[in-house]
Design an enzyme around this catalytic site. Structure first.
Site, PDB file in Angstrom:
ATOM      1  CD  GLU A 118      37.796  36.477  35.540  1.00  0.00           C
ATOM      2  OE1 GLU A 118      37.999  37.699  35.621  1.00  0.00           O
ATOM      3  OE2 GLU A 118      36.674  35.977  35.574  1.00  0.00           O
ATOM      4  N   GLY A 146      38.599  43.617  27.785  1.00  0.00           N
ATOM      5  CA  GLY A 146      38.466  45.048  28.018  1.00  0.00           C
ATOM      6  C   GLY A 146      39.222  45.476  29.264  1.00  0.00           C
ATOM      7  CD  GLU A 204      37.015  40.813  37.901  1.00  0.00           C
ATOM      8  OE1 GLU A 204      37.257  41.215  36.733  1.00  0.00           O
ATOM      9  OE2 GLU A 204      36.420  39.755  38.148  1.00  0.00           O
ATOM     10  CG  HIS A 235      32.006  45.415  34.553  1.00  0.00           C
ATOM     11  ND1 HIS A 235      30.826  44.736  34.320  1.00  0.00           N
ATOM     12  CD2 HIS A 235      32.969  44.465  34.681  1.00  0.00           C
ATOM     13  CE1 HIS A 235      31.068  43.437  34.315  1.00  0.00           C
ATOM     14  NE2 HIS A 235      32.366  43.246  34.524  1.00  0.00           N
ATOM     15  CD  GLU A 236      36.510  45.125  34.747  1.00  0.00           C
ATOM     16  OE1 GLU A 236      36.513  44.243  35.628  1.00  0.00           O
ATOM     17  OE2 GLU A 236      36.119  44.912  33.574  1.00  0.00           O
ATOM     18  CG  HIS A 289      33.928  42.525  38.904  1.00  0.00           C
ATOM     19  ND1 HIS A 289      32.965  41.550  39.034  1.00  0.00           N
ATOM     20  CD2 HIS A 289      34.212  42.585  37.573  1.00  0.00           C
ATOM     21  CE1 HIS A 289      32.683  41.042  37.831  1.00  0.00           C
ATOM     22  NE2 HIS A 289      33.405  41.671  36.928  1.00  0.00           N
ATOM     23  CD  GLU A 308      32.542  39.009  34.871  1.00  0.00           C
ATOM     24  OE1 GLU A 308      32.041  40.128  34.659  1.00  0.00           O
ATOM     25  OE2 GLU A 308      33.738  38.853  35.224  1.00  0.00           O
TER      26      GLU A 308
HETATM   27  N1  BES Z   1      36.554  39.631  34.726  1.00  0.00           N
HETATM   28  C1  BES Z   1      36.399  40.195  33.447  1.00  0.00           C
HETATM   29  C2  BES Z   1      37.631  40.147  32.609  1.00  0.00           C
HETATM   30  C3  BES Z   1      37.996  38.782  32.073  1.00  0.00           C
HETATM   31  C4  BES Z   1      37.210  38.158  31.184  1.00  0.00           C
HETATM   32  C5  BES Z   1      39.150  38.169  32.420  1.00  0.00           C
HETATM   33  C6  BES Z   1      37.572  36.918  30.669  1.00  0.00           C
HETATM   34  C7  BES Z   1      39.502  36.937  31.928  1.00  0.00           C
HETATM   35  C8  BES Z   1      38.717  36.304  31.039  1.00  0.00           C
HETATM   36  C9  BES Z   1      35.978  41.657  33.542  1.00  0.00           C
HETATM   37  O1  BES Z   1      35.330  42.000  34.710  1.00  0.00           O
HETATM   38  C10 BES Z   1      34.998  41.897  32.435  1.00  0.00           C
HETATM   39  O2  BES Z   1      33.955  41.337  32.464  1.00  0.00           O
HETATM   40  N2  BES Z   1      35.376  42.723  31.472  1.00  0.00           N
HETATM   41  C11 BES Z   1      34.600  42.990  30.297  1.00  0.00           C
HETATM   42  C12 BES Z   1      34.041  44.383  30.287  1.00  0.00           C
HETATM   43  C13 BES Z   1      32.786  44.574  31.057  1.00  0.00           C
HETATM   44  C14 BES Z   1      32.315  46.005  30.977  1.00  0.00           C
HETATM   45  C15 BES Z   1      31.670  43.650  30.640  1.00  0.00           C
HETATM   46  C16 BES Z   1      35.538  42.853  29.135  1.00  0.00           C
HETATM   47  O3  BES Z   1      36.737  42.764  29.363  1.00  0.00           O
HETATM   48  O4  BES Z   1      35.074  42.829  28.010  1.00  0.00           O
HETATM   49 ZN    ZN Z   2      33.316  41.500  34.818  1.00  0.00          ZN
END
Ligand code: BES
Ligand code: ZN
Length: 849
Positions: free
Chosen positions: A122, A254, A257, A290-291, A294, A313
């Site tokens: 992603e 962080g 998913e 969170h993950e 998803h 998101e």
């Molecule tokens: N799908 C995102 C991870 C992501 C973000 C991949 C941007 C590629 C580019 C994941 O579900 C996410 O939102 N992660 C957050 C943490 C969450 C608790 C808000 C993160 O990685 O900060």
């Molecule tokens: Zn997310």
């Protein structure tokens, strides 16, 4: 060549894919510098297509050969992909490409981290693995074969076979390429089992590097709680026999998913009492949730295109916030979320990077994983729920899952579900998705013959590209108190839809004191000129915990603004209010800690800007330090008693209750250290048996210019633990005085354990520098220059993290001429770097405006 000339992509230009994919076979022959990827993809023309041009995304790939229906072809290659003539009927495309995971420092696509192979696809990373229509509305089933000598070979969903040097996986759920994942390494697992609501057993694993297996238990419990919660609250069951989580040290975000194979930054999953703080535990629980969530909101129902990012998101953040509230405390969680929203999202909405929750254009989608898309996106869902009510919300969500399972959906689809389920017209509400900027709601009140009227006005300031704003639908929760602090009108949800609107309450014996925007019912700025006495009254009496806290917050902000602007001394009403809260054992300690915390220096800067005052970060720093000292002095007699009361007997557990006590105890400790020369903190450091207590004591000492011995003991004790060493790096920069912050960061960046390739380590130093407001904005400009130097270096390796961290400069327009000129100069140096990535170019040019 890096990138071809970057293009701006527009939401309005969406067209359906020309070809759809039925299924994908991938074979990976893993090798550090020469990995071979063989793909076999079954395409068919899309009956809904508006073009028949065949184009596959592909970046940094070496094409070895390509075939259509078994015949060799010679496609046309560009820096962004491949095109060739294809049959006007279903066909099979095959390609073999070579990629270099070892050289991949961008951590996007297939890369290596400490000898382990790992992917991040992603948003648009799959195109760095093989040629493919890398867009979320192309969904397919995947079969994956991995060939490698490494002992553990993982991909999405179900294992279907394995032998010496190979493993095969199959994912029966059609998915977009951004959810693809592969991991190969020398890993050990922490296994468990979950039985779903319909009685199916799911095998759970957390995979980590040998040595980290003792740090998985908490994450596993969080996963099981999340699975149960999604069944209980949303009726959503897990849909595979296996759920794997992998921890990786080098990761831009962080966590991710990927279907059946979530990949986590090790900081977002590994935990132990000795090495993780209470805040780490809480964050890990939230990210795992969170993950996992998803799986339904993101994977089963995905996004049609990246403009719809908030569809998955915003909703998933909203769900993880609900979960944390249920697991811990709703009141405390709401305050934490509001603090983040105001500090980061309001700031974004108020500056050059403002954009709608659903943006209308982008150059690099990675730059739009923002607090606006995430946090404001979650707020919009919270408002929708408040407006339609809990039962209707549930009906709408059931319809959403029913109607759109398997779809790549849009915000229009989402809103239509709510309209159909509730009969409401959401045309005006939809502006929350398209209109940027934080609405300001101002309040005037009158009281005539027992009728109390609130006159509300709303106005949203212009943002880049959006000079004119329309009125929003704003749910405003209001309660009324009388002079005794009794609630004479319990919470009522007012629905504001007009630019100006009045709401009356009849039959009141005396003029009430209003408590407006209870529970932070909308992401707006409330402009309400209340006297200090009224605020102190609400701090003492409001039955709504959010507004009780917020009254104290506003008092604190008024005090700080008065100190900076007029050299005022802190108000007695505020200090007495704090004393009463600290003493009130009926209040949750975690909540008391929130009331005692001051707004950040950056918040104070924004409050000054709102009053047309140019903020001076040095003066703000001094005011904060002075106020903390005065609070400490005012509470002096109470502090030792409160500190002792917050002691938690017995072994450490990360649960909300003891964590809340530690939070308050450590707030008290930092106040005590202003008066006792660090005596209590030194003692706490020496006796701490957990990281929360150890780190808080060390921080309190560093803040008063002490703790040199403890700091080096800490560095020695934890030298082999990367995650703790990140804290060691970060704390020194965060606690450095304004004069020392840049020098401290510079020294740490020269430390042998500093590693520019590891985003956690880079952020621990330079994220902390950006977060040390007075240090970063030191009038010499040395911190600006230092950060610019390092961002220029990082951009060559990791554009995504560079672009994200360049936002430290986004508030440049707030400051005086000297600071503005120095920040513009730093930004200009970054922008002028030959070969600067598209990611950073876009950010810097938006920041400069
Ligand atoms: N799908 C995102 C991870 C992501 C973000 C991949 C941007 C590629 C580019 C994941 O579900 C996410 O939102 N992660 C957050 C943490 C969450 C608790 C808000 C993160 O990685 O900060
Ligand atoms: Zn997310």
């Amino acid at each position: 060549m890096k990138d071809a000339a970057p293009q701006t992509i527009y939401l309005r230009d969406y067209t359906p894919p020309a070809y759809l994919v039925d299924d994908v076979h991938l074979t990976f022959k893993l090798a550090a510098t020469k990995t071979r990827v063989m793909s076999r993809i079954r395409f068919r023309p899309n009956p809904e297509a508006t073009s028949n041009e065949f184009f596959l995304h592909g970046e940094d790939l070496k094409l070895i050969n390509a075939k259509i229906d078994g015949e060799d072809i010679t496609p046309e290659l560009t820096a962004t992909g491949l095109s060739c003539p294809v049959p006007d009927a279903p066909f099979t495309f095959e390609a073999e490409v070579e990629i270099n995971p070892q050289a991949n420092t961008a951590l996007e696509g297939l890369y290596m981290s400490n000898g382990m192979y790992c992917t991040q696809c992603e948003a648009e990373g799959f195109r760095k693995i093989t040629y493919y229509p890398d867009r979320p509305d192309v969904m397919a089933t995947f079969t994956v074969r991995i060939e490698s000598d490494l002992p553990v070979l993982l991909s999405n969903s179900n294992p279907t076979g394995q032998g010496e040097g190979w493993a095969e996986w199959h994912d029966p759920w059609p998915k977009p390429a951004y959810l693809f994942a592969l991991v190969a390494g020398d890993l050990v697992n922490h296994p468990d089992l979950f039985t779903t609501m319909s009685g199916k057993d799911v095998e759970l694993n957390i995979w980590v590097r040998p040595g980290d297996e003792g740090k998985c238990a908490f994450g596993m419990e969080a996963l099981k709680k999340s699975m149960k919660w999604d069944e209980d609250v949303y009726g959503r069951e897990y849909d595979l026999d296996v759920f794997n989580i992998v921890a990786v040290d080098d990761f831009n975000m962080g966590a991710m998913e990927n279907k059946g194979l979530n990949i986590f930054n090790s900081s977002a999953v590994l935990a132990s009492p000795e090495t993780s703080t209470d805040a780490n535990f809480e964050r890990i629980e939230a990210i795992i949730a969170h993950e996992y969530f998803h799986n339904w909101t993101g994977n089963r129902i995905t996004c049609r295109d990246w403009f719809q990012l908030c569809l998955k998101e915003g909703l998933t953040v909203f769900r993880d916030q609900q979960f944390t509230g249920d697991m811990r405390s709703h009141a405390v969680k709401r305050i934490d979320d509001a603090v983040v929203l105001r500090a980061h999202q309001f700031r974004e909405d108020n500056g050059p990077l403002a954009h709608p929750v659903r943006p209308e254009s982008f150059v690099e989608i990675n730059n739009f994983y923002t607090v606006t898309v995430y946090e404001k996106g979650a707020e919009v869902i919270g408002m929708l729920k408040r407006l339609v009510g809990d039962d209707e919300y549930k009906k709408a969500l059931d319809l959403y899952f029913d109607r759109h399972d398997g779809d790549a959906a849009t915000i229009e689809d989402w809103l239509k579900v709510f309209e159909d389920a509730t009969g409401r017209d959401l045309t005006q509400f939809a502006r929350w998705y398209s209109q940027a900027g934080t609405p300001r709601v101002s309040v005037r009140e009158d009281f005539v013959d027992g009728t109390y009227t609130l006159h509300l006005t709303q106005q949203t300031p212009p943002t880049p590209g959006q000079p004119h704003k329309d009125p929003m639908v704003i749910p405003i929760a209001v309660g009324l108190l009388n002079d005794n602090g009794d609630e004479v009108v319990p919470t009522k949800m007012l629905e504001m839809t007009q630019a100006e609107q009045s709401f009356s309450f009849e039959g009141l014996a005396s003029k009430p004191i209003p408590s407006i925007l209870r529970g932070f019912s909308a992401p707006v700025i409330l402009e309400h000129d209340q006297t200090k006495a009224q605020r102190a009254f609400l701090l003492a009496h409001d039955t709504d915990p959010f507004n009780k806290w917020d009254a104290g917050r506003k008092l604190a902000q008024d005090v700080l603004v008065g100190m900076v602007r007029d050299g005022a001394t802190p108000d007695g009403a505020y200090l007495d209010g704090l004393a009463a809260v600290l003493r009130d054992d009926s209040l949750d300690p975690a909540f008391r800690a929130q009331v005692l915390a001051l707004p950040s220096e950056d918040d104070t800067a924004q409050a000054l800007v709102d009053l047309d005052h140019v903020p001076d970060p040095t003066a703000i720093y001094d005011a904060h330090e002075t106020l903390k000292l005065q609070i400490a002095q005012h509470l002096q007699d109470q502090l030792p008693r409160s500190y002792a009361d917050m002691a938690v007997p017995g072994p450490y557990t990360p649960d909300a209750e003891p964590a809340g006590k530690r939070a308050l105890g450590n707030t008290v400790l930092s106040l005590m250290s202003k008066l006792d020369g660090g005596r209590q903190a030194t003692q706490q450091y020496a006796t701490a048996d957990n990281m929360t207590q150890q780190l808080a004591a060390l921080g309190a000492l560093l803040k008063i210019g002490k703790g040199k011995a403890e700091l080096s003991a800490f560095g020695e004790q934890w030298q082999n633990d990367r995650l703790v060493m990140d804290k060691w790096f970060g704390l020194q920069v965060a606690c450095a005085s304004p004069d020392q912050a840049a020098a401290t960061a510079e020294t740490l960046a020269a430390h042998p354990a500093f590693d520019i390739r590891n985003p956690n380590r880079f952020r621990s130093v330079f994220g902390a520098l950006g977060g040390n407001a007075a240090g970063f904005h030191h009038p010499s400009g040395k911190a600006y220059d230092l950060l610019a130097d390092w961002l220029i270096k990082l951009d060559e390796l990791n554009p995504q993290t560079t672009a994200r961290m360049s936002t430290a400069f986004s508030t440049w327009k707030r400051y005086d001429d000297n600071r503005q000129a120095k920040m513009r100069h730093a930004l200009g140096r970054i922008a002028a770097k030959p070969g600067l990535s598209a990611d950073t170019t876009e950010m810097v040019s938006r920041i400069l405006g």
